[in-house]
Write a protein that holds these residues in place. Sequence first.
Motif, mmCIF file in Angstrom:
data_model
loop_
_atom_site.group_PDB
_atom_site.id
_atom_site.type_symbol
_atom_site.label_atom_id
_atom_site.label_comp_id
_atom_site.label_asym_id
_atom_site.label_seq_id
_atom_site.Cartn_x
_atom_site.Cartn_y
_atom_site.Cartn_z
ATOM 1 N N UNK A 29 0.848 -1.206 0.000
ATOM 2 C CA UNK A 29 0.000 0.000 0.000
ATOM 3 C C UNK A 29 0.882 1.253 0.000
ATOM 4 N N UNK A 30 0.379 2.287 -0.599
ATOM 5 C CA UNK A 30 1.114 3.543 -0.637
ATOM 6 C C UNK A 30 1.122 4.190 0.737
ATOM 7 N N UNK A 31 2.205 4.884 1.057
ATOM 8 C CA UNK A 31 2.302 5.592 2.324
ATOM 9 C C UNK A 31 1.352 6.793 2.278
ATOM 10 N N UNK A 32 0.561 6.992 3.337
ATOM 11 C CA UNK A 32 -0.374 8.124 3.315
ATOM 12 C C UNK A 32 0.371 9.459 3.292
ATOM 13 N N UNK A 33 -0.258 10.439 2.706
ATOM 14 C CA UNK A 33 0.329 11.765 2.612
ATOM 15 C C UNK A 33 0.355 12.442 3.980
ATOM 16 N N UNK A 34 1.371 13.254 4.201
ATOM 17 C CA UNK A 34 1.481 14.014 5.447
ATOM 18 C C UNK A 34 0.742 15.345 5.358
ATOM 19 N N UNK A 35 0.181 15.664 4.203
ATOM 20 C CA UNK A 35 -0.476 16.952 4.003
ATOM 21 C C UNK A 35 -1.634 17.207 4.974
ATOM 22 N N UNK A 36 -2.497 16.230 5.273
ATOM 23 C CA UNK A 36 -3.571 16.509 6.239
ATOM 24 C C UNK A 36 -3.049 16.890 7.619
ATOM 25 N N UNK A 37 -1.950 16.294 8.042
ATOM 26 C CA UNK A 37 -1.365 16.659 9.338
ATOM 27 C C UNK A 37 -0.860 18.096 9.301
ATOM 28 N N UNK A 38 -0.251 18.486 8.190
ATOM 29 C CA UNK A 38 0.239 19.860 8.065
ATOM 30 C C UNK A 38 -0.914 20.856 7.994
ATOM 31 N N UNK A 39 -2.010 20.461 7.346
ATOM 32 C CA UNK A 39 -3.192 21.323 7.287
ATOM 33 C C UNK A 39 -3.776 21.529 8.680
ATOM 34 N N UNK A 40 -3.920 20.442 9.429
ATOM 35 C CA UNK A 40 -4.449 20.544 10.793
ATOM 36 C C UNK A 40 -3.521 21.389 11.658
ATOM 37 N N UNK A 41 -2.220 21.150 11.555
ATOM 38 C CA UNK A 41 -1.258 21.944 12.322
ATOM 39 C C UNK A 41 -1.306 23.414 11.947
ATOM 40 N N UNK A 42 -1.479 23.701 10.667
ATOM 41 C CA UNK A 42 -1.580 25.091 10.224
ATOM 42 C C UNK A 42 -2.818 25.790 10.771
ATOM 43 N N UNK A 43 -3.933 25.072 10.797
ATOM 44 C CA UNK A 43 -5.151 25.661 11.381
ATOM 45 C C UNK A 43 -4.952 25.949 12.867
ATOM 46 N N UNK A 44 -4.284 25.029 13.570
ATOM 47 C CA UNK A 44 -4.036 25.263 14.996
ATOM 48 C C UNK A 44 -3.053 26.413 15.200
ATOM 49 N N UNK A 45 -2.124 26.611 14.274
ATOM 50 C CA UNK A 45 -1.233 27.775 14.374
ATOM 51 C C UNK A 45 -2.034 29.071 14.243
ATOM 52 N N UNK A 46 -3.029 29.071 13.344
ATOM 53 C CA UNK A 46 -3.905 30.245 13.219
ATOM 54 C C UNK A 46 -4.682 30.496 14.506
ATOM 55 N N UNK A 47 -5.132 29.427 15.145
ATOM 56 C CA UNK A 47 -5.848 29.561 16.423
ATOM 57 C C UNK A 47 -4.926 30.173 17.473
ATOM 58 N N UNK A 48 -3.671 29.716 17.521
ATOM 59 C CA UNK A 48 -2.716 30.259 18.491
ATOM 60 C C UNK A 48 -2.450 31.735 18.221
ATOM 61 N N UNK A 49 -2.308 32.100 16.959
ATOM 62 C CA UNK A 49 -2.089 33.514 16.618
ATOM 63 C C UNK A 49 -3.298 34.342 17.035
ATOM 64 N N UNK A 50 -4.502 33.821 16.801
ATOM 65 C CA UNK A 50 -5.712 34.530 17.217
ATOM 66 C C UNK A 50 -5.716 34.760 18.725
ATOM 67 N N UNK A 51 -5.356 33.736 19.494
ATOM 68 C CA UNK A 51 -5.311 33.885 20.961
ATOM 69 C C UNK A 51 -4.322 34.962 21.368
ATOM 70 N N UNK A 52 -3.140 34.948 20.777
ATOM 71 C CA UNK A 52 -2.125 35.942 21.144
ATOM 72 C C UNK A 52 -2.548 37.350 20.735
#
Length: 174
Positions: A29-52
Amino acid sequence: MHPNQGWQAQQPPRGHGPGYGPAPGWGQPLRPSAAPAFLAGGLWLLVAVLCFVLAGLNSADGLGIRQTPEAAVALLGLAFGRGFIANGDPAIVATYVAGGVVLLLAALVIARLAFARWVLAGLGFLVCAYYVFAVVRLTINHGGTLIIVPGIALMLWLAASMVSVLPPVGRAMR
């Protein structure tokens, strides 16, 4: 079985050595892409910036929550009232702390540590429940014009939480 009744595995002719390899669609089987993890992490970075940003807007120059009341209503805990929050400084601190925790865990999500996405999702849904309470309380108390920033914060926290629990993000953590 008739040859036209669906796909059948090809057998090598007798005497021709080992087979021709796995059937199409089989094998490793093909290795799953890491892009969804980076997308989720990016959204959480936006949340952290909003808090600050929210906490920073309300803690500069010693004016506290009187400095930007439109943004102050989106501070975590401020909707509980004066008896619980007093002058608003605990809400500023809680928002700074939430931003720091989210920033740390977002880095762990980007590093693809699976436990961090569940901790963030739990924290995110808890904060979403708070923001629903804050928006309802503002609406009941005739603060309808002040619900824009808490509404945006609610949508951002909810989007990050929902993306974190999606199955592709879980597969990306492997």
